[in-house]
Scaffold this active site. Structure first.
Site, short mmCIF file in Angstrom:
data_model
loop_
_atom_site.label_atom_id
_atom_site.label_comp_id
_atom_site.label_asym_id
_atom_site.label_seq_id
_atom_site.Cartn_x
_atom_site.Cartn_y
_atom_site.Cartn_z
CG ASP A 108 -1.79 1.88 8.63
OD1 ASP A 108 -2.44 2.88 8.25
OD2 ASP A 108 -0.80 1.43 8.02
CD GLN A 123 -2.04 -1.49 4.96
OE1 GLN A 123 -2.24 -1.21 3.78
NE2 GLN A 123 -1.04 -0.98 5.63
CD GLU A 124 -0.35 -1.95 9.08
OE1 GLU A 124 0.15 -1.49 10.14
OE2 GLU A 124 0.18 -1.81 7.96
CG ASP A 132 2.62 4.95 5.96
OD1 ASP A 132 3.63 5.28 5.34
OD2 ASP A 132 2.11 3.81 5.85
CE LYS A 161 5.45 2.08 5.94
NZ LYS A 161 4.24 2.21 5.10
CG HIS A 181 -0.85 -5.50 4.22
ND1 HIS A 181 -0.39 -4.74 5.28
CD2 HIS A 181 -0.33 -4.94 3.10
CE1 HIS A 181 0.36 -3.75 4.82
NE2 HIS A 181 0.41 -3.85 3.51
CB SER A 203 -0.91 -0.01 1.23
OG SER A 203 -0.17 0.12 2.41
CG HIS A 219 7.20 -3.77 9.16
ND1 HIS A 219 6.64 -5.01 9.25
CD2 HIS A 219 6.16 -2.90 9.36
CE1 HIS A 219 5.36 -4.92 9.47
NE2 HIS A 219 5.04 -3.66 9.55
NE ARG A 220 6.59 0.27 3.08
CZ ARG A 220 6.43 1.20 2.15
NH1 ARG A 220 7.40 2.04 1.88
NH2 ARG A 220 5.28 1.33 1.51
CB SER A 221 3.33 -5.21 3.53
OG SER A 221 3.45 -4.55 2.30
CE LYS A 249 2.99 0.26 10.46
NZ LYS A 249 1.80 0.76 9.74
CD GLU A 284 2.47 -5.10 7.72
OE1 GLU A 284 1.99 -4.83 8.84
OE2 GLU A 284 2.90 -4.26 6.93
CD GLU A 328 0.53 3.92 9.83
OE1 GLU A 328 0.84 3.32 10.90
OE2 GLU A 328 0.97 3.58 8.73
P1 PGA Z 1 3.05 -1.21 3.10
O1 PGA Z 1 2.15 -1.12 4.39
O2 PGA Z 1 4.43 -1.60 3.51
O3 PGA Z 1 2.35 -2.25 2.27
O4 PGA Z 1 3.02 0.16 2.46
C1 PGA Z 1 2.61 -0.67 5.62
C2 PGA Z 1 1.85 0.52 6.12
O5 PGA Z 1 0.94 1.04 5.43
O6 PGA Z 1 2.16 1.02 7.20
ZN ZN Z 2 0.52 2.73 6.91
#
Ligand code: PGA
Ligand code: ZN
Length: 426
Positions: free
Chosen positions: A247, A166-167, A314, A339, A158, A44, A367-369, A390, A210, A288
């Protein structure tokens, strides 16, 4: 030539956690130090992230990194040869100038970042320091063991379920040490796995990108209730030792000017009311990307109204100073998600982090996904003393690598856990 001079830089492709290739760089100094670093990759992604160079050919469905690897081996390597690995900024600036584009589209942010991270690691090793010690010295920061924002339930891009968000994260703010905090996260994760398996069948054991469980759910409420049950089942309580965080990654469900969430299409005003309800009902401490990445105005309005809730930026900031400054000016968010690959060099990512801190914003290293087992960000979070990290669920090797590195750092040092300081702010 000193022992700190770069003697040789060699890149190769390795696989990330989604079976896609990514860049790994091995750097050798004149003194014989060898350091390796690998870059992660998002799903994302923010619209304004630095460019991840992909070959676009038939190999790897277009995602090959042959060009990025070649750029390290034949352009960046020869240029930085002889430079002192302790001069992080000088080396990063040299690569930025060599690229010459605003988004690293010539050399690729993946190429530049792999060298940038390998340089930092080589500098630490060559000086006989742990990476977090070197980072803390280089940037004059007091180290802290970060609170993990652990993404135990996955949705959005994800996961293969219908959750828009997403999270869904558990945050062990009320524990005394990182060890205790991670134990709580592990116990809650296992409780959550049995909770969802009982309700949704064995299919709910499947995990998302993740490492969080990804049950066939389609509703935010359902996901947050599952987290609350798991917290209780594991012997903790929401609002005490544990807090919840989400998130939204809302750009991923922003369609034709509206937000598609829980089977409804909401305007930004309706979404704002919806967030307020969800936050109050579930004692959420951090959210987020509540609004899409270009909507600084609504994000600012929301941030002011929900104080002292943590609002993390983000996709809206993409770890870049210019966008962060814009956010600070209007009061959008009060925390930065950091990131390294969104901007493509350690120096620039840390500059954004330091500006955030100076401006009263919190910083969460992330991190990243799509990840590798490289645990660089564990040391980065400790060394910068951001107090927050995270790095996914406590499952899947590429996530666990970071958690286990943090356990070792706590074991080896007297660095305090950030839990209590975060708890007092929320
Ligand atoms: P991404 O997701 O690494 O797929 O961008 C992580 C996030 O959105 O925090
Ligand atoms: Zn994010």
């Amino acid at each position: 030539m000193t022992k700190y001079a770069i003697a040789d830089v060699k890149a190769r492709w390795i696989l990330d956690s989604r079976a896609n290739p990514t860049v790994e760089t091995e750097l050798r100094t004149e003194g014989g130090t060898v350091a390796v670093a690998a870059v992660p990759s998002g799903a994302s992604k923010g619209e304004f992230e630095a460019l991840e160079l992909r070959d676009g050919e038939s190999a790897f469905h277009g995602l090959g990194v042959k060009k990025a690897v070649d750029n390290v081996n034949s352009i960046i390597g020869p240029k930085v040869k002889g430079m002192d690995v302790r001069e992080q900024k000088q080396i990063d600036d040299t690569m930025i100038a060599l690229d010459g584009t605003p988004n690293k589209s010539k050399l690729g942010a993946n190429a530049v970042l792999s060298v940038s991270l390998a340089v930092a690691r080589a500098a630490a090793l060559a000086q006989g320091m742990q990476l977090h010690e070197w980072i803390s010295k280089l940037y004059h920061r007091k180290p802290l063991l970060p609170v993990p924002f652990s993404n135990v339930l996955n949705g959005g891009e994800h996961a293969g379920n219908d959750l828009s968000i997403q999270e869904f994260m558990v945050v062990p703010v009320g524990l005394k040490t990182f060890h205790e905090a991670l134990q709580a996260v592990s116990e809650i994760y296992v409780s959550l796995r049995s909770y969802v398996t009982k309700r949704y069948g064995a299919v709910a054991k499947n995990v998302g990108d993740e490492g969080g469980v990804a049950p066939p759910m389609g509703n935010t409420q359902e996901a947050l209730s599952a987290l609350e049950s798991a917290i209780t089942d594991a012997g903790y309580s929401n609002g005490k030792e544990i807090r919840l965080a989400i998130d939204a990654a809302s750009s991923t469900f922003f369609i034709n000017g509206k937000y598609k969430i829980d089977g409804r299409l909401l305007t930004k005003e309706e979404l704002m009311d919806y967030w307020k309800q969800v936050i109050a009902a579930h004692k959420i401490m951090s959210i987020e990307d509540p609004f899409e990445q270009n909507d600084f105005e609504t994000t600012a309005k929301f941030t002011a109204q929900v104080k002292p809730l943590q609002v993390v930026g983000d996709d809206i900031f993409v770890t870049q100073i210019a966008r962060l400054k814009r956010g600070i000016d209007v009061g959008a968010c009060n925390a930065l998600l950091l990131k390294v690959n969104q901007v493509g060099s350690l120096t620039e990512a840390v500059d954004a982090g330091l500006l955030a801190i100076k401006s009263g914003y919190s910083v969460m290293v992330s991190h990243r996904s799509g990840e590798t087992t490289d645990d660089f960000i564990a040391d980065l979070a400790v060394g910068l003393g951001t107090g927050q990290i995270k790095t996914g669920a406590p499952a899947r090797g590429e996530r666990v690598a970071k958690y286990n590195r943090l356990l070792k750092i706590e074991d080896d040092t007297g660095i305090p856990y950030a839990g209590p300081s975060i708890a007092s702010k929320s």
